[in-house]
Design a protein around this motif. Structure first.
Motif, PDB file in Angstrom:
ATOM      1  N   TYR A  52      52.288 -72.656   5.949  1.00 24.57           N
ATOM      2  CA  TYR A  52      51.755 -73.691   6.827  1.00 24.57           C
ATOM      3  C   TYR A  52      51.815 -73.281   8.288  1.00 24.57           C
ATOM      4  CZ  TYR A  52      52.485 -76.618   2.716  1.00 24.57           C
ATOM      5  OH  TYR A  52      52.458 -77.129   1.439  1.00 24.57           O
ATOM      6  N   GLU A  53      50.841 -73.794   9.048  1.00 31.27           N
ATOM      7  CA  GLU A  53      50.831 -73.651  10.492  1.00 31.27           C
ATOM      8  C   GLU A  53      50.589 -75.042  11.080  1.00 31.27           C
ATOM      9  OE1 GLU A  53      49.352 -69.912  12.549  1.00 31.27           O
ATOM     10  OE2 GLU A  53      47.723 -71.345  12.939  1.00 31.27           O
ATOM     11  N   PHE A  54      51.414 -75.432  12.044  1.00 29.14           N
ATOM     12  CA  PHE A  54      51.315 -76.731  12.696  1.00 29.14           C
ATOM     13  C   PHE A  54      50.893 -76.506  14.135  1.00 29.14           C
ATOM     14  CE2 PHE A  54      53.742 -79.974  15.219  1.00 29.14           C
ATOM     15  CZ  PHE A  54      52.930 -81.058  14.895  1.00 29.14           C
ATOM     16  N   GLU A  55      49.959 -77.308  14.624  1.00 27.94           N
ATOM     17  CA  GLU A  55      49.510 -77.132  16.004  1.00 27.94           C
ATOM     18  C   GLU A  55      49.160 -78.465  16.654  1.00 27.94           C
ATOM     19  OE1 GLU A  55      45.185 -75.743  16.478  1.00 27.94           O
ATOM     20  OE2 GLU A  55      45.797 -74.908  14.544  1.00 27.94           O
ATOM     21  N   PHE A  56      49.239 -78.467  17.979  1.00 27.37           N
ATOM     22  CA  PHE A  56      48.828 -79.605  18.797  1.00 27.37           C
ATOM     23  C   PHE A  56      48.615 -79.110  20.212  1.00 27.37           C
ATOM     24  CE2 PHE A  56      53.417 -79.385  18.863  1.00 27.37           C
ATOM     25  CZ  PHE A  56      53.773 -79.616  20.184  1.00 27.37           C
ATOM     26  N   SER A  57      47.810 -79.854  20.970  1.00 29.59           N
ATOM     27  CA  SER A  57      47.531 -79.500  22.363  1.00 29.59           C
ATOM     28  C   SER A  57      47.954 -80.640  23.270  1.00 29.59           C
ATOM     29  CB  SER A  57      46.037 -79.219  22.568  1.00 29.59           C
ATOM     30  OG  SER A  57      45.648 -78.074  21.863  1.00 29.59           O
ATOM     31  N   LEU A  58      48.484 -80.264  24.433  1.00 27.75           N
ATOM     32  CA  LEU A  58      48.903 -81.236  25.443  1.00 27.75           C
ATOM     33  C   LEU A  58      48.172 -80.977  26.746  1.00 27.75           C
ATOM     34  CD1 LEU A  58      52.802 -81.154  25.027  1.00 27.75           C
ATOM     35  CD2 LEU A  58      51.201 -82.776  24.006  1.00 27.75           C
ATOM     36  N   PHE A  59      47.762 -82.060  27.412  1.00 27.65           N
ATOM     37  CA  PHE A  59      47.238 -81.935  28.760  1.00 27.65           C
ATOM     38  C   PHE A  59      48.405 -81.631  29.692  1.00 27.65           C
ATOM     39  CE2 PHE A  59      44.081 -84.895  26.909  1.00 27.65           C
ATOM     40  CZ  PHE A  59      42.916 -84.188  27.201  1.00 27.65           C
ATOM     41  N   VAL A  60      48.183 -80.787  30.701  1.00 29.49           N
ATOM     42  CA  VAL A  60      49.186 -80.577  31.743  1.00 29.49           C
ATOM     43  C   VAL A  60      48.968 -81.696  32.758  1.00 29.49           C
ATOM     44  CG1 VAL A  60      50.022 -79.037  33.552  1.00 29.49           C
ATOM     45  CG2 VAL A  60      49.265 -78.095  31.362  1.00 29.49           C
ATOM     46  N   LYS A  61      49.936 -82.627  32.814  1.00 26.84           N
ATOM     47  CA  LYS A  61      49.814 -83.802  33.672  1.00 26.84           C
ATOM     48  C   LYS A  61      50.762 -83.695  34.867  1.00 26.84           C
ATOM     49  CE  LYS A  61      48.873 -86.762  29.676  1.00 26.84           C
ATOM     50  NZ  LYS A  61      49.437 -87.849  28.837  1.00 26.84           N
ATOM     51  N   LYS A  62      50.296 -84.167  36.007  1.00 28.89           N
ATOM     52  CA  LYS A  62      51.108 -84.138  37.215  1.00 28.89           C
ATOM     53  C   LYS A  62      52.413 -84.893  36.978  1.00 28.89           C
ATOM     54  CE  LYS A  62      49.065 -85.717  40.878  1.00 28.89           C
ATOM     55  NZ  LYS A  62      48.609 -86.354  42.134  1.00 28.89           N
ATOM     56  N   GLY A  63      53.538 -84.253  37.306  1.00 27.83           N
ATOM     57  CA  GLY A  63      54.844 -84.889  37.182  1.00 27.83           C
ATOM     58  C   GLY A  63      55.473 -84.833  35.802  1.00 27.83           C
ATOM     59  N   LYS A  64      54.743 -84.371  34.796  1.00 25.79           N
ATOM     60  CA  LYS A  64      55.292 -84.268  33.432  1.00 25.79           C
ATOM     61  C   LYS A  64      55.907 -82.884  33.234  1.00 25.79           C
ATOM     62  CE  LYS A  64      54.275 -87.994  30.939  1.00 25.79           C
ATOM     63  NZ  LYS A  64      55.191 -88.722  30.131  1.00 25.79           N
ATOM     64  N   ILE A  65      57.060 -82.852  32.604  1.00 33.79           N
ATOM     65  CA  ILE A  65      57.744 -81.586  32.307  1.00 33.79           C
ATOM     66  C   ILE A  65      57.211 -81.046  30.980  1.00 33.79           C
ATOM     67  CG2 ILE A  65      59.986 -80.534  31.785  1.00 33.79           C
ATOM     68  CD1 ILE A  65      61.225 -82.680  33.623  1.00 33.79           C
ATOM     69  N   ARG A  66      56.975 -79.763  30.929  1.00 43.12           N
ATOM     70  CA  ARG A  66      56.520 -79.134  29.691  1.00 43.12           C
ATOM     71  C   ARG A  66      57.628 -79.213  28.639  1.00 43.12           C
ATOM     72  NH1 ARG A  66      52.937 -73.860  31.217  1.00 43.12           N
ATOM     73  NH2 ARG A  66      51.740 -74.823  32.888  1.00 43.12           N
ATOM     74  N   PRO A  67      57.253 -79.408  27.369  1.00 44.87           N
ATOM     75  CA  PRO A  67      58.294 -79.555  26.347  1.00 44.87           C
ATOM     76  C   PRO A  67      59.028 -78.259  26.013  1.00 44.87           C
ATOM     77  CG  PRO A  67      56.115 -79.642  25.350  1.00 44.87           C
ATOM     78  CD  PRO A  67      55.917 -79.609  26.831  1.00 44.87           C
ATOM     79  N   PHE A  68      58.431 -77.107  26.340  1.00 46.27           N
ATOM     80  CA  PHE A  68      59.043 -75.811  26.026  1.00 46.27           C
ATOM     81  C   PHE A  68      58.853 -74.853  27.183  1.00 46.27           C
ATOM     82  CE2 PHE A  68      57.150 -77.606  22.165  1.00 46.27           C
ATOM     83  CZ  PHE A  68      58.273 -77.747  21.368  1.00 46.27           C
ATOM     84  N   GLU A  69      59.872 -74.036  27.430  1.00 44.73           N
ATOM     85  CA  GLU A  69      59.752 -72.923  28.376  1.00 44.73           C
ATOM     86  C   GLU A  69      59.127 -71.760  27.628  1.00 44.73           C
ATOM     87  OE1 GLU A  69      61.160 -72.140  31.605  1.00 44.73           O
ATOM     88  OE2 GLU A  69      61.579 -74.265  31.980  1.00 44.73           O
ATOM     89  N   ASP A  70      58.143 -71.101  28.234  1.00 41.90           N
ATOM     90  CA  ASP A  70      57.561 -69.935  27.574  1.00 41.90           C
ATOM     91  C   ASP A  70      57.459 -68.782  28.546  1.00 41.90           C
ATOM     92  OD1 ASP A  70      54.370 -69.379  28.237  1.00 41.90           O
ATOM     93  OD2 ASP A  70      54.963 -71.443  28.646  1.00 41.90           O
ATOM     94  N   ASN A  71      57.382 -67.583  28.016  1.00 43.64           N
ATOM     95  CA  ASN A  71      57.195 -66.366  28.793  1.00 43.64           C
ATOM     96  C   ASN A  71      55.923 -65.719  28.273  1.00 43.64           C
ATOM     97  OD1 ASN A  71      57.306 -64.025  30.233  1.00 43.64           O
ATOM     98  ND2 ASN A  71      59.255 -63.310  29.388  1.00 43.64           N
ATOM     99  N   ASP A  72      54.804 -65.959  28.962  1.00 44.05           N
ATOM    100  CA  ASP A  72      53.491 -65.490  28.519  1.00 44.05           C
ATOM    101  C   ASP A  72      53.222 -65.881  27.070  1.00 44.05           C
ATOM    102  OD1 ASP A  72      52.767 -64.391  30.969  1.00 44.05           O
ATOM    103  OD2 ASP A  72      53.675 -62.454  30.505  1.00 44.05           O
ATOM    104  N   GLY A  73      53.540 -67.127  26.766  1.00 41.96           N
ATOM    105  CA  GLY A  73      53.249 -67.673  25.442  1.00 41.96           C
ATOM    106  C   GLY A  73      54.386 -67.598  24.448  1.00 41.96           C
ATOM    107  N   LEU A  74      55.388 -66.774  24.710  1.00 38.84           N
ATOM    108  CA  LEU A  74      56.511 -66.635  23.784  1.00 38.84           C
ATOM    109  C   LEU A  74      57.564 -67.705  24.057  1.00 38.84           C
ATOM    110  CD1 LEU A  74      56.973 -62.755  23.856  1.00 38.84           C
ATOM    111  CD2 LEU A  74      55.718 -64.129  22.193  1.00 38.84           C
ATOM    112  N   ILE A  75      57.936 -68.429  23.008  1.00 44.69           N
ATOM    113  CA  ILE A  75      58.952 -69.473  23.106  1.00 44.69           C
ATOM    114  C   ILE A  75      60.121 -69.045  22.226  1.00 44.69           C
ATOM    115  CG2 ILE A  75      59.461 -71.899  22.606  1.00 44.69           C
ATOM    116  CD1 ILE A  75      56.423 -72.414  23.086  1.00 44.69           C
ATOM    117  N   THR A  76      61.303 -68.973  22.812  1.00 42.81           N
ATOM    118  CA  THR A  76      62.464 -68.476  22.076  1.00 42.81           C
ATOM    119  C   THR A  76      63.023 -69.525  21.124  1.00 42.81           C
ATOM    120  OG1 THR A  76      63.986 -69.135  23.816  1.00 42.81           O
ATOM    121  CG2 THR A  76      63.117 -66.897  23.939  1.00 42.81           C
ATOM    122  N   GLY A  77      63.781 -69.058  20.154  1.00 40.57           N
ATOM    123  CA  GLY A  77      64.510 -69.932  19.243  1.00 40.57           C
ATOM    124  C   GLY A  77      63.659 -70.467  18.104  1.00 40.57           C
ATOM    125  N   GLU A  78      64.311 -71.275  17.288  1.00 42.56           N
ATOM    126  CA  GLU A  78      63.637 -71.933  16.176  1.00 42.56           C
ATOM    127  C   GLU A  78      63.632 -73.433  16.431  1.00 42.56           C
ATOM    128  OE1 GLU A  78      65.345 -70.621  12.460  1.00 42.56           O
ATOM    129  OE2 GLU A  78      64.419 -68.654  12.670  1.00 42.56           O
TER     130      GLU A  78
END
Length: 153
Positions: A64-90
């Motif tokens: 399975y692959e799960f996906e969703f898209s979020l708008f980048v909104k002013k004042g909203k914090i991103r749910p994940f830190e990424d480094n050129d698309g890479l998100i650490t951890g599980e």
């Protein structure tokens, strides 16, 4: 309502050894029609006789692959830190049908996540998150989940 369609909510937790943490946090409302779980059928192996008739068949498990898209909104914090698309951890996710929370949603106990950042004049800046679902500590890769009840095995 009898179906789990329409507007959904997404919750996130970290996952350790295939087991989600007890603390779940809500993720901002995703862009319309971008939240989806895509199955890929497991490998098919067949035993064939001369002439091509199939004597027996066996199948690997679905992935399975799960996906969703979020708008980048002013004042909203991103749910994940990424480094050129890479998100650490599980990570772990719950998808809750918000139009009727008593309808069955899904829970994914273990996955890796990547981010694809894009921009268009139609949508502005978008973050597309893609999660590859992994074998959990127990039970199925994708479990049924209803808000207020424990996830199924």
């Amino acid at each position: 309502m009898i179906l789990s369609w329409g507007k959904c909510g997404i919750k996130h937790a970290t996952s350790t050894d295939g087991d989600p943490a007890a603390q779940w946090t809500e993720i901002d409302t995703p862009k319309k029609d971008t939240t989806k779980l895509t199955p890929t059928a497991g490998e098919e192996v067949t035993a064939q006789e001369e002439g091509g008739e199939i004597v027996d068949a066996r199948y690997g498990k679905t992935t399975y692959e799960f996906e969703f898209s979020l708008f980048v909104k002013k004042g909203k914090i991103r749910p994940f830190e990424d480094n050129d698309g890479l998100i650490t951890g599980e990570h772990a996710f719950r998808v809750i049908p918000l139009e009727d929370e008593t309808c069955e949603g899904i829970q994914i106990d273990r996955c890796t996540v990547r981010c694809e950042e894009s921009y268009s004049t139609a949508d502005g800046k978008l973050l597309r998150y893609v999660a590859k679902c992994l074998k959990p500590k127990t039970g199925k890769t994708v479990k049924p989940y209803t808000e207020g009840e424990a996830a199924g095995a």
